[in-house]
Motif scaffolding. Structure first.
Motif, PDB file in Angstrom:
ATOM      1  N   ALA A  35      -2.920  -1.534   1.091  1.00 42.95           N
ATOM      2  CA  ALA A  35      -4.027  -1.468   2.040  1.00 42.95           C
ATOM      3  C   ALA A  35      -3.503  -0.884   3.340  1.00 42.95           C
ATOM      4  O   ALA A  35      -2.406  -1.221   3.788  1.00 42.95           O
ATOM      5  CB  ALA A  35      -4.614  -2.853   2.277  1.00 42.95           C
ATOM      6  N   LYS A  36      -4.271   0.030   3.900  1.00 46.99           N
ATOM      7  CA  LYS A  36      -3.924   0.610   5.194  1.00 46.99           C
ATOM      8  C   LYS A  36      -5.188   1.038   5.909  1.00 46.99           C
ATOM      9  O   LYS A  36      -6.117   1.548   5.290  1.00 46.99           O
ATOM     10  CB  LYS A  36      -2.954   1.781   5.038  1.00 46.99           C
ATOM     11  N   PRO A  37      -5.238   0.795   7.200  1.00 47.79           N
ATOM     12  CA  PRO A  37      -6.426   1.179   7.961  1.00 47.79           C
ATOM     13  C   PRO A  37      -6.579   2.705   8.064  1.00 47.79           C
ATOM     14  O   PRO A  37      -5.617   3.456   7.917  1.00 47.79           O
ATOM     15  CB  PRO A  37      -6.163   0.585   9.349  1.00 47.79           C
ATOM     16  N   THR A  38      -7.782   3.122   8.342  1.00 45.29           N
ATOM     17  CA  THR A  38      -8.081   4.526   8.586  1.00 45.29           C
ATOM     18  C   THR A  38      -7.214   5.043   9.736  1.00 45.29           C
ATOM     19  O   THR A  38      -7.110   4.399  10.773  1.00 45.29           O
ATOM     20  CB  THR A  38      -9.563   4.695   8.980  1.00 45.29           C
ATOM     21  N   GLY A  39      -6.600   6.184   9.531  1.00 41.59           N
ATOM     22  CA  GLY A  39      -5.833   6.824  10.598  1.00 41.59           C
ATOM     23  C   GLY A  39      -4.397   6.370  10.734  1.00 41.59           C
ATOM     24  O   GLY A  39      -3.658   6.890  11.565  1.00 41.59           O
ATOM     25  N   GLU A  40      -3.988   5.398   9.937  1.00 48.37           N
ATOM     26  CA  GLU A  40      -2.598   4.924   9.977  1.00 48.37           C
ATOM     27  C   GLU A  40      -1.847   5.554   8.811  1.00 48.37           C
ATOM     28  O   GLU A  40      -2.300   5.484   7.673  1.00 48.37           O
ATOM     29  CB  GLU A  40      -2.567   3.405   9.861  1.00 48.37           C
ATOM     30  N   LEU A  41      -0.707   6.159   9.088  1.00 50.71           N
ATOM     31  CA  LEU A  41       0.094   6.748   8.030  1.00 50.71           C
ATOM     32  C   LEU A  41       0.582   5.642   7.102  1.00 50.71           C
ATOM     33  O   LEU A  41       1.091   4.613   7.556  1.00 50.71           O
ATOM     34  CB  LEU A  41       1.287   7.510   8.611  1.00 50.71           C
ATOM     35  N   CYS A  42       0.401   5.846   5.804  1.00 52.81           N
ATOM     36  CA  CYS A  42       0.867   4.874   4.818  1.00 52.81           C
ATOM     37  C   CYS A  42       2.366   4.627   5.025  1.00 52.81           C
ATOM     38  O   CYS A  42       3.140   5.570   5.215  1.00 52.81           O
ATOM     39  CB  CYS A  42       0.603   5.413   3.411  1.00 52.81           C
ATOM     40  N   ALA A  43       2.774   3.393   4.977  1.00 55.79           N
ATOM     41  CA  ALA A  43       4.186   3.044   5.194  1.00 55.79           C
ATOM     42  C   ALA A  43       5.093   3.615   4.112  1.00 55.79           C
ATOM     43  O   ALA A  43       6.297   3.750   4.325  1.00 55.79           O
ATOM     44  CB  ALA A  43       4.352   1.533   5.268  1.00 55.79           C
ATOM     45  N   TYR A  44       4.528   3.957   2.956  1.00 59.76           N
ATOM     46  CA  TYR A  44       5.323   4.563   1.884  1.00 59.76           C
ATOM     47  C   TYR A  44       5.464   6.072   2.058  1.00 59.76           C
ATOM     48  O   TYR A  44       6.198   6.709   1.325  1.00 59.76           O
ATOM     49  CB  TYR A  44       4.708   4.279   0.518  1.00 59.76           C
ATOM     50  N   CYS A  45       4.753   6.624   3.011  1.00 61.70           N
ATOM     51  CA  CYS A  45       4.749   8.065   3.215  1.00 61.70           C
ATOM     52  C   CYS A  45       5.889   8.484   4.141  1.00 61.70           C
ATOM     53  O   CYS A  45       6.155   7.842   5.154  1.00 61.70           O
ATOM     54  CB  CYS A  45       3.419   8.491   3.816  1.00 61.70           C
ATOM     55  N   ASP A 178     -12.871  -0.653  10.423  1.00 60.33           N
ATOM     56  CA  ASP A 178     -12.863  -0.652   8.952  1.00 60.33           C
ATOM     57  C   ASP A 178     -12.474  -2.014   8.388  1.00 60.33           C
ATOM     58  O   ASP A 178     -12.665  -2.272   7.201  1.00 60.33           O
ATOM     59  CB  ASP A 178     -11.984   0.464   8.383  1.00 60.33           C
ATOM     60  N   GLY A 179     -11.922  -2.901   9.211  1.00 62.34           N
ATOM     61  CA  GLY A 179     -11.602  -4.258   8.782  1.00 62.34           C
ATOM     62  C   GLY A 179     -10.433  -4.371   7.822  1.00 62.34           C
ATOM     63  O   GLY A 179     -10.231  -5.414   7.220  1.00 62.34           O
ATOM     64  N   ILE A 180      -9.654  -3.314   7.686  1.00 66.69           N
ATOM     65  CA  ILE A 180      -8.540  -3.328   6.735  1.00 66.69           C
ATOM     66  C   ILE A 180      -7.260  -3.761   7.443  1.00 66.69           C
ATOM     67  O   ILE A 180      -6.908  -3.223   8.490  1.00 66.69           O
ATOM     68  CB  ILE A 180      -8.347  -1.942   6.085  1.00 66.69           C
ATOM     69  N   THR A 181      -6.587  -4.725   6.863  1.00 66.56           N
ATOM     70  CA  THR A 181      -5.282  -5.167   7.350  1.00 66.56           C
ATOM     71  C   THR A 181      -4.223  -4.556   6.439  1.00 66.56           C
ATOM     72  O   THR A 181      -4.335  -4.645   5.214  1.00 66.56           O
ATOM     73  CB  THR A 181      -5.184  -6.706   7.310  1.00 66.56           C
ATOM     74  N   ALA A 182      -3.219  -3.955   7.033  1.00 68.45           N
ATOM     75  CA  ALA A 182      -2.174  -3.299   6.245  1.00 68.45           C
ATOM     76  C   ALA A 182      -1.495  -4.298   5.312  1.00 68.45           C
ATOM     77  O   ALA A 182      -1.180  -5.422   5.698  1.00 68.45           O
ATOM     78  CB  ALA A 182      -1.151  -2.656   7.169  1.00 68.45           C
ATOM     79  N   ARG A 183      -1.306  -3.852   4.052  1.00 64.33           N
ATOM     80  CA  ARG A 183      -0.639  -4.670   3.037  1.00 64.33           C
ATOM     81  C   ARG A 183       0.086  -3.712   2.096  1.00 64.33           C
ATOM     82  O   ARG A 183      -0.519  -2.810   1.537  1.00 64.33           O
ATOM     83  CB  ARG A 183      -1.689  -5.492   2.273  1.00 64.33           C
ATOM     84  N   TYR A 184       1.360  -3.907   1.968  1.00 63.17           N
ATOM     85  CA  TYR A 184       2.177  -3.023   1.112  1.00 63.17           C
ATOM     86  C   TYR A 184       2.857  -3.856   0.046  1.00 63.17           C
ATOM     87  O   TYR A 184       3.779  -4.608   0.339  1.00 63.17           O
ATOM     88  CB  TYR A 184       3.189  -2.252   1.955  1.00 63.17           C
ATOM     89  N   ALA A 185       2.360  -3.738  -1.191  1.00 65.12           N
ATOM     90  CA  ALA A 185       2.887  -4.568  -2.270  1.00 65.12           C
ATOM     91  C   ALA A 185       3.160  -3.759  -3.533  1.00 65.12           C
ATOM     92  O   ALA A 185       3.184  -4.318  -4.618  1.00 65.12           O
ATOM     93  CB  ALA A 185       1.921  -5.695  -2.573  1.00 65.12           C
TER      94      ALA A 185
END
Length: 189
Positions: A35-45, A178-185
């Motif tokens: 999960a990643k909010p709009t406009g935030e670069l994915c942490a895996y990128c 967007d209500g999305i909290t970043a989650r990297y699993a």
């Protein structure tokens, strides 16, 4: 607006994302494993290189592609060069969205005018979209009828004025979280 999975759009042969990672930044994701909010670069990128978990990336990341990968557009349209992500959402209903991540000289080029004029002549609706602050949905509006007089007159200057006015207005949007909290699993073996 989470990443939608358009029906199997065939990719152009010999065209890949290269160092472009715009979709990894601008598209919101809200999946169990990522999960990643709009406009935030994915942490895996990896900026300018691509996905660091490419081999095990989520299915949504495997199937979503901007239209530069799907339709005949010049290399200048590649999102990291053009500042425009040509979104596939709505393609099945005859609509193309130009998500203007940043304004570039390409946006006012003869090529953009010609391509958009061609779409409008083929009765494809054209929408413009702009990003808001990180964590907010982008603003978007169908602008076909607004652009049509300039297109029909072949007046690129008027077309560019109308595009700029549309973008200016969209940037004044009342942004919705967007209500999305970043989650990297994603599990890396």
């Amino acid at each position: 607006m989470s990443r939608s999975e358009p029906s199997a759009l065939p990719l152009l042969p010999d065209r890949d994302c290269g160092g472009c990672v715009e979709c990894c930044r601008v598209i919101p994701l809200d999946l169990p494993e990522l999960a990643k909010p709009t406009g935030e670069l994915c942490a895996y990128c990896v900026e300018g290189a691509g996905c660091g978990v490419h081999a095990i990336r989520p299915q949504t990341c495997r199937t979503w592609f901007c239209l530069w990968r799907v339709i005949e557009l010049s290399d200048d349209w590649r999102p990291d060069r053009s500042g425009i992500v040509v979104r596939p959402d709505g393609l099945e209903t005859g609509e193309i969205t130009l998500y203007v991540v940043r304004r570039t000289d390409f946006l006012t080029s003869m090529e953009v005018f010609g391509v958009v004029a061609g779409w409008i002549a083929q009765d494809v609706d054209v929408a413009l979209s702009v990003p808001g602050p990180v964590g907010t949905y982008p603003a978007r509006a169908v602008v076909t009828d607004w652009l049509r007089p300039a297109v029909e007159a072949g007046d690129r200057d008027d077309f560019n004025r109308r595009v700029a006015a549309s973008l200016d207005r969209l940037e004044q949007h009342d942004w919705q979280a967007d209500g999305i909290t970043a989650r990297y699993a994603v599990h890396i073996a």
